[in-house]
Design a protein around this motif. Structure first.
Motif, PDB file in Angstrom:
ATOM      1  N   TYR A 205       0.831  -1.210   0.000  1.00 20.15           N
ATOM      2  CA  TYR A 205       0.000   0.000   0.000  1.00 20.15           C
ATOM      3  C   TYR A 205       0.867   1.261   0.000  1.00 20.15           C
ATOM      4  N   GLY A 206       1.991   1.229   0.711  1.00 17.32           N
ATOM      5  CA  GLY A 206       2.884   2.387   0.722  1.00 17.32           C
ATOM      6  C   GLY A 206       3.399   2.702  -0.666  1.00 17.32           C
ATOM      7  N   THR A 207       3.827   1.675  -1.396  1.00 19.95           N
ATOM      8  CA  THR A 207       4.312   1.863  -2.763  1.00 19.95           C
ATOM      9  C   THR A 207       3.224   2.442  -3.661  1.00 19.95           C
ATOM     10  N   SER A 208       2.050   1.865  -3.606  1.00 19.89           N
ATOM     11  CA  SER A 208       0.983   2.289  -4.519  1.00 19.89           C
ATOM     12  C   SER A 208       0.481   3.694  -4.200  1.00 19.89           C
TER      13      SER A 208
ATOM     14  N   TRP B  45       9.683   3.290  -3.384  1.00 10.64           N
ATOM     15  CA  TRP B  45       9.116   3.647  -2.085  1.00 10.64           C
ATOM     16  C   TRP B  45      10.154   3.582  -0.973  1.00 10.64           C
ATOM     17  N   GLY B  46      11.042   2.591  -1.011  1.00 10.65           N
ATOM     18  CA  GLY B  46      12.042   2.458   0.039  1.00 10.65           C
ATOM     19  C   GLY B  46      12.911   3.696   0.160  1.00 10.65           C
ATOM     20  N   ALA B  47      13.313   4.267  -0.990  1.00 10.14           N
ATOM     21  CA  ALA B  47      14.113   5.495  -0.967  1.00 10.14           C
ATOM     22  C   ALA B  47      13.279   6.674  -0.496  1.00 10.14           C
TER      23      ALA B  47
ATOM     24  N   LYS C   9       8.940  12.548   6.578  1.00 10.10           N
ATOM     25  CA  LYS C   9       7.726  13.210   7.077  1.00 10.10           C
ATOM     26  C   LYS C   9       6.552  12.980   6.120  1.00 10.10           C
ATOM     27  N   LYS C  10       6.811  13.102   4.835  1.00  5.24           N
ATOM     28  CA  LYS C  10       5.755  12.831   3.856  1.00  5.24           C
ATOM     29  C   LYS C  10       5.341  11.364   3.901  1.00  5.24           C
ATOM     30  N   SER C  11       6.323  10.484   4.041  1.00  4.57           N
ATOM     31  CA  SER C  11       6.030   9.057   4.116  1.00  4.57           C
ATOM     32  C   SER C  11       5.158   8.741   5.330  1.00  4.57           C
TER      33      SER C  11
END
Length: 326
Positions: free
Chosen positions: A124-127, A264-266, A273-275
């Motif tokens: 979900y984080g990637t998408s 996403w990992g980078a 903060k955005k992540s």
């Protein structure tokens, strides 16, 4: 503790299930007792030495973990022993215990199972990062998702619909497309039986799609790009096809289009903060019932090699998970 150990690069059959020493957290880390760890396509690459980085041997694959805090480093203030958490690590999740940096560790929502929690962050984080931050998806736009029934593909489908987009889901078999329909796909394409470019043009009345979500690569990438709309965005997620495509760059000129990388990992490391805001939003949607991870199968830790093989052979719909309770 027991773990799946990679001592040389190779296929899943080269890994070993064995006893290794317990890891110890440093001052900004937590040690968790792993209850579940999902299997992601990058896990199959990292054991072969084909990922963006190569861990030192020996190591365990596995990056998406859920479990219970067992020890905390001296600088860790907002986690305590016994807390239920989800975390993201570069590797080390296929083990009974794992170290997670405190900035990459989050409280597990009440009511979220350990299996669902472990299947959540990376996919979900990637998408969400791809659609929100990289594509800047707008309500009413059309998204084409390649490999739409896969671990990240289904999450992209859910999120694109939640963000108000029309979704065209592309996959390789009818049962995979049926699952995409259950998750809200407006249109579906079997790209082993139909021309991807021609069908997209047909479904969009010749306009093309605004956003392409591409975790597949290979020749499908160019076919999709040829069906992109004016000022469209082609999101490069990964290469599950096994082939990094060589794109005729003039296609972007003709369409005023962009090819946009998504790592996403980078993003998690460089824009923390955005992540964090993204993850908080995703967890809020889960608690509200707007996001429902599809768990295809679970495996015991001892049987993790079979899980990796199933992932490599693309026998998976949605997510598969190593469940330490099995």
């Amino acid at each position: 503790m027991k773990a799946i150990v990679c001592s040389k690069f190779g296929t899943p059959d080269t890994l070993r299930y064995k006893e290794i020493e317990n890891p110890l957290p440093n001052k900004c880390e937590v040690l968790i007792t792993v209850k579940a760890c999902s299997v992601n396509f990058p896990d199959t690459l990292i054991i072969q030495g084909k990922y963006q980085f190569r861990p030192e041997f020996p190591f365990s694959p596995g990056s998406d973990v859920a479990g219970i805090v067992e020890k905390v480093g001296e600088n860790v203030k907002h986690f305590n022993v016994g807390d239920e958490v989800v975390g993201f690590i570069p590797f080390g999740g296929f083990a009974e215990k794992a170290i997670v940096k405190v900035k990459d560790c989050f409280p597990k929502p009440k009511g979220m199972s350990m299996v669902n929690a472990s299947a959540f962050l990376l996919a979900y984080g990637t998408s969400y990062h791809a659609l929100k931050d990289r594509a800047k998806l707008k309500e009413g736009e059309t998204v084409l998702i390649l490999g739409a029934s896969g671990g990240v593909g289904l999450t992209a489908l859910e999120l694109a619909k939640l963000m108000g987009a029309k979704v065209i889901a592309a996959a390789s078999t009818q049962d995979k497309l049926d699952l995409c329909k259950q998750y809200g796909a407006d249109e579906v394409i079997n790209y082993t039986e139909e021309s991807l470019k021609d069908k997209v043009k047909e479904l969009t009345n010749g306009k093309g799609v605004d956003v392409i979500y591409d975790p597949v690569g290979g020749h499908f990438s160019e076919l999709a790009l040829r069906a992109i709309a004016w000022k469209g965005r082609h999101l490069v997620i990964g290469f599950a096809n096994g082939e990094i495509p060589k794109i005729p760059i003039n296609l972007t000129l003709l369409k005023g289009a962009s090819i946009v990388g998504v790592f996403w990992g980078a993003f998690v490391q460089k824009e923390s903060k955005k992540s964090l805001k993204n993850i908080q939003q995703l967890l809020t949607w889960f608690v509200k019932g707007d996001l429902k991870p599809h768990i295809d199968r679970t495996y015991s830790l001892e049987n993790a090699l079979k899980a990796l093989e199933d992932m490599m052979q693309r026998r998976v719909k949605g997510k598969i998970v190593i469940d330490m309770e099995l």
